[in-house]
Design a protein around this motif. Structure first.
Motif, mmCIF file in Angstrom:
data_model
loop_
_atom_site.group_PDB
_atom_site.id
_atom_site.type_symbol
_atom_site.label_atom_id
_atom_site.label_comp_id
_atom_site.label_asym_id
_atom_site.label_seq_id
_atom_site.Cartn_x
_atom_site.Cartn_y
_atom_site.Cartn_z
ATOM 1 N N ARG A 92 70.980 33.460 61.701
ATOM 2 C CA ARG A 92 71.327 32.834 62.990
ATOM 3 C C ARG A 92 72.167 33.789 63.828
ATOM 4 N N TYR A 93 73.119 34.456 63.196
ATOM 5 C CA TYR A 93 73.968 35.414 63.895
ATOM 6 C C TYR A 93 73.139 36.567 64.444
ATOM 7 N N TYR A 94 72.240 37.115 63.623
ATOM 8 C CA TYR A 94 71.373 38.197 64.095
ATOM 9 C C TYR A 94 70.569 37.747 65.309
ATOM 10 N N ASP A 95 70.070 36.525 65.256
ATOM 11 C CA ASP A 95 69.287 36.001 66.379
ATOM 12 C C ASP A 95 70.166 35.857 67.615
ATOM 13 N N LYS A 96 71.346 35.302 67.438
ATOM 14 C CA LYS A 96 72.295 35.124 68.555
ATOM 15 C C LYS A 96 72.642 36.466 69.194
ATOM 16 N N GLU A 97 72.731 37.514 68.358
ATOM 17 C CA GLU A 97 73.083 38.850 68.855
ATOM 18 C C GLU A 97 71.886 39.596 69.437
ATOM 19 N N GLY A 98 70.707 38.998 69.406
ATOM 20 C CA GLY A 98 69.533 39.610 70.008
ATOM 21 C C GLY A 98 68.797 40.591 69.108
ATOM 22 N N LEU A 99 69.034 40.502 67.802
ATOM 23 C CA LEU A 99 68.390 41.418 66.873
ATOM 24 C C LEU A 99 67.009 40.949 66.424
ATOM 25 N N LEU A 100 66.659 39.720 66.740
ATOM 26 C CA LEU A 100 65.395 39.158 66.260
ATOM 27 C C LEU A 100 64.471 38.741 67.400
ATOM 28 N N PRO A 101 64.158 39.660 68.302
ATOM 29 C CA PRO A 101 63.302 39.271 69.428
ATOM 30 C C PRO A 101 61.883 38.907 68.986
ATOM 31 N N PHE A 102 61.511 39.279 67.789
ATOM 32 C CA PHE A 102 60.166 39.033 67.268
ATOM 33 C C PHE A 102 60.000 37.633 66.682
ATOM 34 N N VAL A 103 61.085 36.913 66.466
ATOM 35 C CA VAL A 103 61.000 35.604 65.818
ATOM 36 C C VAL A 103 60.521 34.553 66.820
ATOM 37 N N LYS A 150 75.376 46.838 67.916
ATOM 38 C CA LYS A 150 74.867 47.176 69.254
ATOM 39 C C LYS A 150 73.754 48.215 69.168
ATOM 40 N N ASP A 151 73.871 49.152 68.219
ATOM 41 C CA ASP A 151 72.832 50.166 68.032
ATOM 42 C C ASP A 151 71.588 49.573 67.378
ATOM 43 N N ILE A 152 71.796 48.635 66.457
ATOM 44 C CA ILE A 152 70.652 47.950 65.839
ATOM 45 C C ILE A 152 69.908 47.152 66.905
ATOM 46 N N LYS A 153 70.669 46.505 67.773
ATOM 47 C CA LYS A 153 70.052 45.735 68.858
ATOM 48 C C LYS A 153 69.229 46.665 69.755
ATOM 49 N N GLU A 154 69.786 47.818 70.068
ATOM 50 C CA GLU A 154 69.066 48.787 70.893
ATOM 51 C C GLU A 154 67.807 49.257 70.175
ATOM 52 N N PHE A 155 67.911 49.502 68.877
ATOM 53 C CA PHE A 155 66.749 49.913 68.096
ATOM 54 C C PHE A 155 65.664 48.837 68.157
ATOM 55 N N MET A 156 66.043 47.592 67.952
ATOM 56 C CA MET A 156 65.069 46.497 67.974
ATOM 57 C C MET A 156 64.459 46.339 69.369
ATOM 58 N N ARG A 157 65.263 46.583 70.408
ATOM 59 C CA ARG A 157 64.732 46.555 71.778
ATOM 60 C C ARG A 157 63.683 47.642 71.949
ATOM 61 N N MET A 158 63.957 48.818 71.401
ATOM 62 C CA MET A 158 63.009 49.924 71.498
ATOM 63 C C MET A 158 61.726 49.620 70.720
ATOM 64 N N VAL A 159 61.860 48.949 69.583
ATOM 65 C CA VAL A 159 60.678 48.560 68.806
ATOM 66 C C VAL A 159 59.767 47.689 69.668
ATOM 67 N N GLN A 160 60.358 46.779 70.415
ATOM 68 C CA GLN A 160 59.593 45.882 71.292
ATOM 69 C C GLN A 160 58.868 46.663 72.393
ATOM 70 N N GLN A 161 59.383 47.833 72.752
ATOM 71 C CA GLN A 161 58.750 48.662 73.785
ATOM 72 C C GLN A 161 57.488 49.341 73.285
ATOM 73 N N GLY A 162 57.330 49.406 71.984
ATOM 74 C CA GLY A 162 56.143 50.042 71.424
ATOM 75 C C GLY A 162 56.248 51.550 71.400
ATOM 76 N N ASP A 163 55.096 52.196 71.492
ATOM 77 C CA ASP A 163 55.005 53.646 71.332
ATOM 78 C C ASP A 163 55.815 54.443 72.356
ATOM 79 N N ALA A 164 56.162 53.844 73.462
ATOM 80 C CA ALA A 164 56.919 54.558 74.493
ATOM 81 C C ALA A 164 58.311 54.966 74.003
ATOM 82 N N SER A 165 58.788 54.330 72.935
ATOM 83 C CA SER A 165 60.154 54.616 72.467
ATOM 84 C C SER A 165 60.195 55.307 71.111
ATOM 85 N N ILE A 166 59.084 55.843 70.666
ATOM 86 C CA ILE A 166 59.043 56.486 69.343
ATOM 87 C C ILE A 166 60.099 57.584 69.232
#
Length: 160
Positions: free
Chosen positions: A20-31, A63-79
């Protein structure tokens, strides 16, 4: 197949509050969420949760994990950016492991020291031993601990 937060927490061996905390912090945009707002985890979400857990356990700030997960959502543009972030964390882990190895050598020395003292009945015995009486693999540690030119922080790896 979908899993509840409790089921996924059990699989991940964490508390549901952690997810729940991870989700609240924006780490689970895929859920995904049900119409009622209930989190619905898929089997394919497991890998993302494992990566989050790995990054967190490596000491990466949320905050860095959140940024990483945001980049994952961007797809190949953020490799390239993801690779750079992972390499940076890998380097930090290598430094931490080197420091832990140095700490372990000091502890190995102290185990030898007190084991020797216990057998002799006095700490004077290992303290007053000549260098050649100290196990070869522990001599450098003993020297560093006794040399006032070394500072405690010098026993550890310094950041580059």
């Amino acid at each position: 197949m979908f899993y509840t937060i409790g089921e996924m927490a059990k699989i991940m061996q964490v508390q549901p509050s952690t997810l729940r905390y991870y989700d609240k912090e924006g780490l689970l945009p895929f859920v995904e969420r049900s119409e009622g707002g209930i989190r619905m985890f898929k089997e394919s979400d497991y890998e993302g949760l494992c990566i989050i857990s790995c990054l967190k356990n490596s000491g990466m700030p949320l905050k860095d994990i959140k940024e990483f997960m945001r980049m994952v959502q961007q797809g190949d543009a953020s490799i390239e950016q993801r690779l750079a972030l992972i390499k940076k964390q890998q380097a930090a882990m290598e430094e931490q492991m080197a420091n832990l190895q140095k700490i372990m050598r000091i502890l190995d020395y102290k185990v030898w020291y007190y084991q020797t003292a216990k057998e002799a009945g006095s700490t004077a015995v290992p303290r007053e031993m000549d260098e050649d009486e100290v196990p070869a693999e522990l001599r450098e540690v003993r020297k560093q601990l006794r040399d006032m030119h070394y500072r405690p922080e010098e026993l550890l790896v310094k950041e580059q």
